[in-house]
Design a protein around this motif. Structure first.
Motif, PDB file in Angstrom:
ATOM      1  N   PHE A   1       0.938  -1.209   0.174  1.00 50.74           N
ATOM      2  CA  PHE A   1       0.106  -0.075   0.098  1.00 50.74           C
ATOM      3  C   PHE A   1       1.068   1.196  -0.067  1.00 50.74           C
ATOM      4  CE2 PHE A   1      -2.352   3.179   2.292  1.00 50.74           C
ATOM      5  CZ  PHE A   1      -3.730   3.407   1.310  1.00 50.74           C
ATOM      6  N   ILE A   2       1.805   1.351   0.868  1.00 48.67           N
ATOM      7  CA  ILE A   2       2.885   2.276   0.896  1.00 48.67           C
ATOM      8  C   ILE A   2       3.491   2.477  -0.489  1.00 48.67           C
ATOM      9  CG2 ILE A   2       4.907   3.214   1.765  1.00 48.67           C
ATOM     10  CD1 ILE A   2       3.823   2.336   4.768  1.00 48.67           C
ATOM     11  N   GLU A   3       4.019   1.611  -1.158  1.00 52.49           N
ATOM     12  CA  GLU A   3       4.475   1.651  -2.417  1.00 52.49           C
ATOM     13  C   GLU A   3       3.585   2.114  -3.412  1.00 52.49           C
ATOM     14  OE1 GLU A   3       6.096  -1.545  -5.765  1.00 52.49           O
ATOM     15  OE2 GLU A   3       6.103  -2.136  -3.626  1.00 52.49           O
ATOM     16  N   LEU A   4       2.067   1.941  -3.235  1.00 52.89           N
ATOM     17  CA  LEU A   4       1.259   2.359  -4.182  1.00 52.89           C
ATOM     18  C   LEU A   4       1.070   4.133  -3.899  1.00 52.89           C
ATOM     19  CD1 LEU A   4      -0.600   1.767  -6.660  1.00 52.89           C
ATOM     20  CD2 LEU A   4      -2.303   1.132  -4.967  1.00 52.89           C
ATOM     21  N   VAL A   5       0.999   4.383  -2.487  1.00 54.03           N
ATOM     22  CA  VAL A   5       0.586   5.675  -2.284  1.00 54.03           C
ATOM     23  C   VAL A   5       2.001   6.556  -2.834  1.00 54.03           C
ATOM     24  CG1 VAL A   5       0.639   7.328  -0.297  1.00 54.03           C
ATOM     25  CG2 VAL A   5      -0.679   5.297  -0.296  1.00 54.03           C
ATOM     26  N   ARG A   6       3.162   6.016  -2.560  1.00 54.29           N
ATOM     27  CA  ARG A   6       4.414   6.596  -3.160  1.00 54.29           C
ATOM     28  C   ARG A   6       4.353   6.988  -4.565  1.00 54.29           C
ATOM     29  NH1 ARG A   6       8.441   3.992   1.153  1.00 54.29           N
ATOM     30  NH2 ARG A   6       8.138   5.621   2.843  1.00 54.29           N
ATOM     31  N   ALA A   7       3.760   5.814  -5.371  1.00 53.10           N
ATOM     32  CA  ALA A   7       3.783   5.825  -6.884  1.00 53.10           C
ATOM     33  C   ALA A   7       2.708   7.294  -7.162  1.00 53.10           C
ATOM     34  CB  ALA A   7       3.123   4.644  -7.378  1.00 53.10           C
ATOM     35  N   ALA A   8       1.741   7.393  -6.559  1.00 55.56           N
ATOM     36  CA  ALA A   8       0.715   8.171  -6.564  1.00 55.56           C
ATOM     37  C   ALA A   8       1.425   9.845  -6.588  1.00 55.56           C
ATOM     38  CB  ALA A   8      -0.458   8.427  -5.675  1.00 55.56           C
ATOM     39  N   ALA A   9       2.325   9.951  -5.452  1.00 57.72           N
ATOM     40  CA  ALA A   9       3.073  11.219  -5.237  1.00 57.72           C
ATOM     41  C   ALA A   9       3.973  11.465  -6.430  1.00 57.72           C
ATOM     42  CB  ALA A   9       3.586  10.799  -4.030  1.00 57.72           C
ATOM     43  N   ALA A  10       4.922  10.425  -6.720  1.00 52.69           N
ATOM     44  CA  ALA A  10       5.794  10.514  -7.877  1.00 52.69           C
ATOM     45  C   ALA A  10       5.117  10.911  -9.228  1.00 52.69           C
ATOM     46  CB  ALA A  10       6.370   9.117  -7.922  1.00 52.69           C
ATOM     47  N   TYR A  11       3.775  10.325  -9.587  1.00 51.26           N
ATOM     48  CA  TYR A  11       3.012  10.512 -10.677  1.00 51.26           C
ATOM     49  C   TYR A  11       2.668  12.175 -10.722  1.00 51.26           C
ATOM     50  CZ  TYR A  11      -0.361  11.232 -14.204  1.00 51.26           C
ATOM     51  OH  TYR A  11      -1.065  11.489 -15.331  1.00 51.26           O
ATOM     52  N   ASN A  12       1.993  12.470  -9.485  1.00 52.01           N
ATOM     53  CA  ASN A  12       1.740  13.852  -9.229  1.00 52.01           C
ATOM     54  C   ASN A  12       3.017  14.835  -9.420  1.00 52.01           C
ATOM     55  OD1 ASN A  12      -0.686  13.262  -9.104  1.00 52.01           O
ATOM     56  ND2 ASN A  12      -1.067  13.986  -6.938  1.00 52.01           N
ATOM     57  N   ALA A  13       4.041  14.565  -9.078  1.00 51.59           N
ATOM     58  CA  ALA A  13       5.385  15.301  -9.094  1.00 51.59           C
ATOM     59  C   ALA A  13       5.948  15.339 -10.610  1.00 51.59           C
ATOM     60  CB  ALA A  13       6.679  14.645  -8.048  1.00 51.59           C
ATOM     61  N   GLU A  14       5.975  14.287 -11.282  1.00 51.25           N
ATOM     62  CA  GLU A  14       6.280  14.384 -12.535  1.00 51.25           C
ATOM     63  C   GLU A  14       5.177  15.127 -13.428  1.00 51.25           C
ATOM     64  OE1 GLU A  14       6.350  10.122 -13.824  1.00 51.25           O
ATOM     65  OE2 GLU A  14       7.866   9.701 -12.279  1.00 51.25           O
ATOM     66  N   LYS A  15       3.966  14.837 -13.377  1.00 53.90           N
ATOM     67  CA  LYS A  15       2.939  15.673 -13.840  1.00 53.90           C
ATOM     68  C   LYS A  15       3.234  17.387 -13.584  1.00 53.90           C
ATOM     69  CE  LYS A  15      -1.770  16.223 -14.026  1.00 53.90           C
ATOM     70  NZ  LYS A  15      -3.166  16.184 -13.221  1.00 53.90           N
ATOM     71  N   LYS A  16       3.517  17.693 -12.411  1.00 49.20           N
ATOM     72  CA  LYS A  16       3.930  19.200 -12.165  1.00 49.20           C
ATOM     73  C   LYS A  16       5.372  19.467 -12.635  1.00 49.20           C
ATOM     74  CE  LYS A  16       4.352  22.203  -7.921  1.00 49.20           C
ATOM     75  NZ  LYS A  16       4.608  22.387  -6.593  1.00 49.20           N
ATOM     76  N   ALA A  17       6.271  18.776 -12.657  1.00 53.56           N
ATOM     77  CA  ALA A  17       7.322  19.208 -13.266  1.00 53.56           C
ATOM     78  C   ALA A  17       7.366  19.022 -14.843  1.00 53.56           C
ATOM     79  CB  ALA A  17       8.473  17.970 -13.002  1.00 53.56           C
ATOM     80  N   ALA A  18       6.411  18.634 -15.593  1.00 54.94           N
ATOM     81  CA  ALA A  18       6.200  18.644 -16.985  1.00 54.94           C
ATOM     82  C   ALA A  18       5.453  19.807 -17.239  1.00 54.94           C
ATOM     83  CB  ALA A  18       5.611  17.375 -17.336  1.00 54.94           C
ATOM     84  N   LYS A  19       4.451  20.356 -16.368  1.00 52.40           N
ATOM     85  CA  LYS A  19       3.955  21.401 -16.605  1.00 52.40           C
ATOM     86  C   LYS A  19       4.810  22.695 -16.660  1.00 52.40           C
ATOM     87  CE  LYS A  19      -1.014  20.655 -15.211  1.00 52.40           C
ATOM     88  NZ  LYS A  19      -1.969  21.075 -14.130  1.00 52.40           N
ATOM     89  N   LYS A  20       5.456  22.803 -15.587  1.00 49.94           N
ATOM     90  CA  LYS A  20       6.807  23.799 -15.403  1.00 49.94           C
ATOM     91  C   LYS A  20       7.454  23.825 -16.749  1.00 49.94           C
ATOM     92  CE  LYS A  20       7.386  24.499 -10.326  1.00 49.94           C
ATOM     93  NZ  LYS A  20       8.245  24.596  -9.595  1.00 49.94           N
ATOM     94  N   THR A  21       8.150  22.639 -17.357  1.00 47.66           N
ATOM     95  CA  THR A  21       9.044  22.617 -18.545  1.00 47.66           C
ATOM     96  C   THR A  21       8.372  22.928 -19.744  1.00 47.66           C
ATOM     97  OG1 THR A  21      10.093  20.763 -17.474  1.00 47.66           O
ATOM     98  CG2 THR A  21      10.193  20.919 -19.790  1.00 47.66           C
TER      99      THR A  21
END
Length: 134
Positions: free
Chosen positions: A112-132
């Motif tokens: 479960f913790i691994e899945l939650v971290r995947a959710a956070a990583a996805y959001n971080a990548e999405k945010k970084a892509a928007k900035k780029t």
């Protein structure tokens, strides 16, 4: 319960919700909350949509709801990242996936913790892509 205008009260509202559920669902929601906070220590708790606890990091990650016979944890972009341990058991659209937690579901904490971290990583990548893209 209405949407909170002052989101600093959200953790207290979530505490109150959990305390108001007098069966296994309250205990399980509390446990899931702790695991989410362990997975992403700087997660922000918010309160939205007429009384749903929401966990956010670079956007919405998970929405929690207590139903009559289960706790539903909806991962906002769950369809867009891996679920290597097959925890998602609800949802087949293009974006969201959920874990319906009934009284008998035995969730593996590490998975479960691994899945939650995947959710956070996805959001971080999405945010970084928007900035780029700007």
């Amino acid at each position: 319960m209405a949407k909170l205008e002052d989101q600093s009260q959200a953790p207290q509202k979530i505490d109150e919700l959990i305390a108001s559920i007098e069966d296994w669902r309250g205990e399980r929601l509390s446990q899931m909350r702790e695991w989410i906070k362990e997975a992403v220590p700087d997660v922000t708790e918010t309160w939205k949509w007429m009384g749903s606890p929401v966990w956010e990091k670079d956007g919405i990650m998970i929405v929690g709801d207590a139903h009559k016979d289960k706790i539903k944890l909806t991962f906002n972009f769950g369809a867009l990242y891996e679920d290597p341990h097959g925890l998602f058991n609800n949802g087949n659209g293009n974006q969201r996936r959920a874990i319906d937690v009934d009284e008998s579901l035995d969730l593996n904490k590490e998975h479960f913790i691994e899945l939650v971290r995947a959710a956070a990583a996805y959001n971080a990548e999405k945010k970084a892509a928007k900035k780029t893209a700007k």
